[in-house]
Design an enzyme around this catalytic site. Sequence first.
Site, PDB file in Angstrom:
ATOM      1  N   LYS A  72       3.997   7.160  -0.066  1.00  0.00           N
ATOM      2  CA  LYS A  72       4.867   6.113   0.566  1.00  0.00           C
ATOM      3  C   LYS A  72       6.505   6.478   0.650  1.00  0.00           C
ATOM      4  O   LYS A  72       6.958   6.635  -0.700  1.00  0.00           O
ATOM      5  CB  LYS A  72       4.723   4.807  -0.498  1.00  0.00           C
ATOM      6  CG  LYS A  72       5.486   3.707   0.123  1.00  0.00           C
ATOM      7  CD  LYS A  72       4.981   2.369  -0.628  1.00  0.00           C
ATOM      8  CE  LYS A  72       6.012   1.401  -0.035  1.00  0.00           C
ATOM      9  NZ  LYS A  72       5.488  -0.127  -0.496  1.00  0.00           N
TER      10      LYS A  72
ATOM     11  N   ARG B 275      15.270   1.280  -1.980  1.00  0.00           N
ATOM     12  CA  ARG B 275      13.977   1.566  -2.853  1.00  0.00           C
ATOM     13  C   ARG B 275      14.050   2.914  -3.071  1.00  0.00           C
ATOM     14  O   ARG B 275      12.938   3.581  -3.352  1.00  0.00           O
ATOM     15  CB  ARG B 275      12.624   0.991  -2.156  1.00  0.00           C
ATOM     16  CG  ARG B 275      12.457  -0.379  -1.897  1.00  0.00           C
ATOM     17  CD  ARG B 275      11.080  -0.901  -1.936  1.00  0.00           C
ATOM     18  NE  ARG B 275      11.054  -2.282  -1.341  1.00  0.00           N
ATOM     19  CZ  ARG B 275      11.263  -3.386  -1.593  1.00  0.00           C
ATOM     20  NH1 ARG B 275      12.114  -3.421  -2.740  1.00  0.00           N
ATOM     21  NH2 ARG B 275      10.960  -4.395  -1.002  1.00  0.00           N
TER      22      ARG B 275
ATOM     23  N   GLU C  36       2.254  13.974  -5.590  1.00  0.00           N
ATOM     24  CA  GLU C  36       2.125  12.501  -5.915  1.00  0.00           C
ATOM     25  C   GLU C  36       0.722  12.089  -5.921  1.00  0.00           C
ATOM     26  O   GLU C  36       0.125  11.493  -6.506  1.00  0.00           O
ATOM     27  CB  GLU C  36       3.041  11.327  -4.919  1.00  0.00           C
ATOM     28  CG  GLU C  36       4.318  11.199  -5.334  1.00  0.00           C
ATOM     29  CD  GLU C  36       4.758  10.257  -6.378  1.00  0.00           C
ATOM     30  OE1 GLU C  36       3.669   9.796  -6.742  1.00  0.00           O
ATOM     31  OE2 GLU C  36       5.993   9.894  -6.396  1.00  0.00           O
TER      32      GLU C  36
ATOM     33  N   LYS D  46       1.897   6.432   3.867  1.00  0.00           N
ATOM     34  CA  LYS D  46       2.632   5.316   4.464  1.00  0.00           C
ATOM     35  C   LYS D  46       3.920   5.606   4.710  1.00  0.00           C
ATOM     36  O   LYS D  46       4.601   6.060   3.792  1.00  0.00           O
ATOM     37  CB  LYS D  46       2.393   3.975   3.608  1.00  0.00           C
ATOM     38  CG  LYS D  46       3.145   2.672   3.824  1.00  0.00           C
ATOM     39  CD  LYS D  46       3.152   1.846   3.245  1.00  0.00           C
ATOM     40  CE  LYS D  46       3.895   0.495   3.474  1.00  0.00           C
ATOM     41  NZ  LYS D  46       4.180  -0.401   2.471  1.00  0.00           N
TER      42      LYS D  46
ATOM     43  N   SER E 266       4.607  -2.257   9.681  1.00  0.00           N
ATOM     44  CA  SER E 266       5.286  -3.269  10.604  1.00  0.00           C
ATOM     45  C   SER E 266       6.223  -2.964  11.490  1.00  0.00           C
ATOM     46  O   SER E 266       6.155  -3.168  12.671  1.00  0.00           O
ATOM     47  CB  SER E 266       5.911  -4.266   9.664  1.00  0.00           C
ATOM     48  OG  SER E 266       7.094  -3.616   9.000  1.00  0.00           O
TER      49      SER E 266
ATOM     50  N   TYR F  36      -1.647  -3.856  11.906  1.00  0.00           N
ATOM     51  CA  TYR F  36      -1.591  -5.242  12.517  1.00  0.00           C
ATOM     52  C   TYR F  36      -2.072  -5.455  13.835  1.00  0.00           C
ATOM     53  O   TYR F  36      -2.254  -6.400  14.349  1.00  0.00           O
ATOM     54  CB  TYR F  36      -0.013  -5.519  12.439  1.00  0.00           C
ATOM     55  CG  TYR F  36       0.592  -5.407  11.104  1.00  0.00           C
ATOM     56  CD1 TYR F  36       0.684  -6.302  10.297  1.00  0.00           C
ATOM     57  CD2 TYR F  36       1.284  -4.234  10.822  1.00  0.00           C
ATOM     58  CE1 TYR F  36       0.984  -6.497   9.124  1.00  0.00           C
ATOM     59  CE2 TYR F  36       1.841  -4.008   9.441  1.00  0.00           C
ATOM     60  CZ  TYR F  36       1.714  -5.239   8.614  1.00  0.00           C
ATOM     61  OH  TYR F  36       2.618  -5.128   7.413  1.00  0.00           O
TER      62      TYR F  36
END
Length: 325
Positions: free
Chosen positions: A197, A219, A235, A250, A276, A315
């Site tokens: 991510k 982040r 990871e 992602k 998004s 979405y």
Amino acid sequence: MASFPSYRPRRLRRTSGLRRAFAETSLDPARLVAPLFVKEGIDEPSPITSMPGLHQHTLDSVVKEARELSERALAGVILFGVPAHKDAAGSEAAAPDGISQRALRAVKDELGDGMVVMADLCLCEYTDHGHCGILQDAAVDNDATLEAYGSIAVAQAEAGADIVAPSGMMDGQVGAIRAALDAAGFSEAALLSYAAKYASSFYGPFREAAEGAPRFGDRRSYQQDPGNVREALRETALDIAEGADAVMVKPALHYLDVLRAVKDQFHHPTAAYNVSGEYAMLMAAAERGWIDERAATLETLTSIRRAGADLIITYHAKKAAEWLA
Ligand code: PBG
């Protein structure tokens, strides 16, 4: 004409039947997962401005939406809760009667075993500072966060989640969650890890929807830098070794090379999150008539499948399923 090739690729493109018969990539609703947002303390579904067509749901409206999705035979849903009260520890995330667990129970009751119910597992929607973990001197404390994640996972499994999906990018989160689930008797609950991510600028609209933007900083001390692909493979290897049943990359579109590398290297069930900001860009251009929504959406989803995704969290799921029916 000796130099003209005897093989003419256009022969297999001549009719829609030929094109379909030789298609290399399939797209069907059973590969799509719809994200759902449930907010505590609202009476009506509330439209998300930066995500046209989507809403923060009430407990009633999320069940109704789940029912409509089940009629379209999607793979499943992934739930995000938005609590009315946030605190430094994000304690509502693990509350057995918190909004997320109530929504999970209601949606699982509605869907039964025919569709997968996933729970996003993170703290950013629940903490007053908006970070994905427990803070110690304004930095996220990895190991204190792992304990919290274990409790959240148990609450989510107890509420009926088929799959818990940790998205916080803490070191050791998959192993810690697996151990907590097993110790609580939930060895059957599956784990989809957000393995690779990235610290992406394409999460903005989600942070409006989930009300989880960090109040300070960013982040980047836990999510990956966009330029790194070997790091994504490390990871992913760790998450699989710690017991991840499926792994995720992602965002999707700017990371299709990472998705392909993860799939080729590990042959593990692989998901991609069409995030998004990717949705917002496409919808904004479509609203202006600059691109065709249906064609662009189906091309986008086909491309993510082609790059190796077994499942796509998107979405666009509901409309895409209608178009594909
Ligand atoms: C929570 C979480 C985020 C997304 C999914 N889970 C936001 C973030 O990491 O800031 C983003 C999803 C999207 O943009 O659609 N950690």
